[in-house]
Design an enzyme around this catalytic site. Sequence first.
Site, mmCIF file in Angstrom:
data_model
loop_
_atom_site.group_PDB
_atom_site.id
_atom_site.type_symbol
_atom_site.label_atom_id
_atom_site.label_comp_id
_atom_site.label_asym_id
_atom_site.label_seq_id
_atom_site.Cartn_x
_atom_site.Cartn_y
_atom_site.Cartn_z
ATOM 1 N N TYR A 148 -34.641 5.313 -11.549
ATOM 2 C CA TYR A 148 -33.812 4.539 -10.290
ATOM 3 C C TYR A 148 -34.679 3.471 -9.699
ATOM 4 O O TYR A 148 -34.307 2.172 -9.538
ATOM 5 C CB TYR A 148 -33.618 5.667 -9.296
ATOM 6 C CG TYR A 148 -32.842 5.109 -8.129
ATOM 7 C CD1 TYR A 148 -31.315 4.630 -8.048
ATOM 8 C CD2 TYR A 148 -33.511 4.750 -6.760
ATOM 9 C CE1 TYR A 148 -30.918 4.259 -6.889
ATOM 10 C CE2 TYR A 148 -32.990 4.438 -5.513
ATOM 11 C CZ TYR A 148 -31.392 4.191 -5.620
ATOM 12 O OH TYR A 148 -30.844 3.609 -4.744
ATOM 13 N N THR A 153 -25.160 9.589 2.478
ATOM 14 C CA THR A 153 -23.945 9.320 1.574
ATOM 15 C C THR A 153 -23.702 10.520 0.587
ATOM 16 O O THR A 153 -24.637 11.458 0.321
ATOM 17 C CB THR A 153 -23.881 7.998 1.118
ATOM 18 O OG1 THR A 153 -25.005 7.936 0.031
ATOM 19 C CG2 THR A 153 -24.146 6.974 1.874
#
Length: 265
Positions: A155, A190
């Site tokens: 990532y 989120t």
Amino acid sequence: MAFDLEGKRVLVTGASSGIGAALAEAFAERGAIVGICARRAGPLEGLLARMHQHSPESRMWSIDLSVLEGLESFAADVRSSLGGLDILVNNAGIPKRRQVTALTPAVVEEVMTINYFSPVRLTLALLPELIRRRGHIVNISSVAARLGPPGEAAYAASKAALTGWSESMQVDLAETGVRVHVVNPGIIDTELFHLPDNDDVPPAIEALPVEAMVQPVLDQLDSGTFEIYVPEWFADVVGRKFPDTGAFLEGTIAWVKESRSKEGG
Ligand SMILES: NC(=O)c1ccc[n+]([C@@H]2O[C@H](COP(=O)([O-])OP(=O)(O)OC[C@H]3O[C@@H](n4cnc5c(N)ncnc54)[C@H](OP(=O)(O)O)[C@@H]3O)[C@@H](O)[C@H]2O)c1
């Protein structure tokens, strides 16, 4: 003075949830004509219905942005459906919280495809239009691009690539009037932290609500600032890293060790 969004044409990728949904709705509330896209049509339809109260010409596309071959025709459709483009928000992305020893090349490529190659391809397809309109490109990167987050090598690399691309692009486009912006969220509450196929999140830092992203991005568009952090204190952490990256990594290793021993009781 607030950035004037009235009548501006905006595309927000990854708007079916989280940061993208919050930004798209905020743009529509301020009079922009907003295109939203992601894979899940259901949440996009709900958001579009809310946006239509302020911005009836806003539109949605259900699309898998990791299918790179489709992005040029998607870009052309966006341009003609919205009547041009002033602001491209490259927000769609996936996490990958996985120790480097458990990564495979296929997983690294999957992350790179949606987090880096996809926004790059979409940007290149829309760049002539953005140059023509002296527009803005907002790349939602991550603090992971600037720090060495534990257990997130794939990532971090994808976001570092996006940030490096953004820096050079801003230099290349300096004479065109196009503004490039990098947004580095820290921990925002989120769905990204609840997706399968990822390690658990260490409970080290309190997450901010998604609404916390909106005003900083509006202010960034207004001021033309290249890079922001939400929360802002991450900028200080990054600043402390660069004079001595070796010491920074030693500190991070010690922090991970301490967190693990606390978790173990
Ligand atoms: N939350 C944080 O703390 C944080 C921190 C740093 C950076 N970020 C970055 O912020 C951006 C938004 O993430 P978020 O936190 O708001 O998480 P999120 O709620 O999971 O949103 C991710 C969005 O990307 C879309 N997406 C993912 N893969 C896609 C694909 N192949 N094609 C089309 N759309 C795709 C998802 O929609 P579908 O699943 O419907 O396709 C969703 O709308 C990401 O780039 C993320 O890396 C977030």
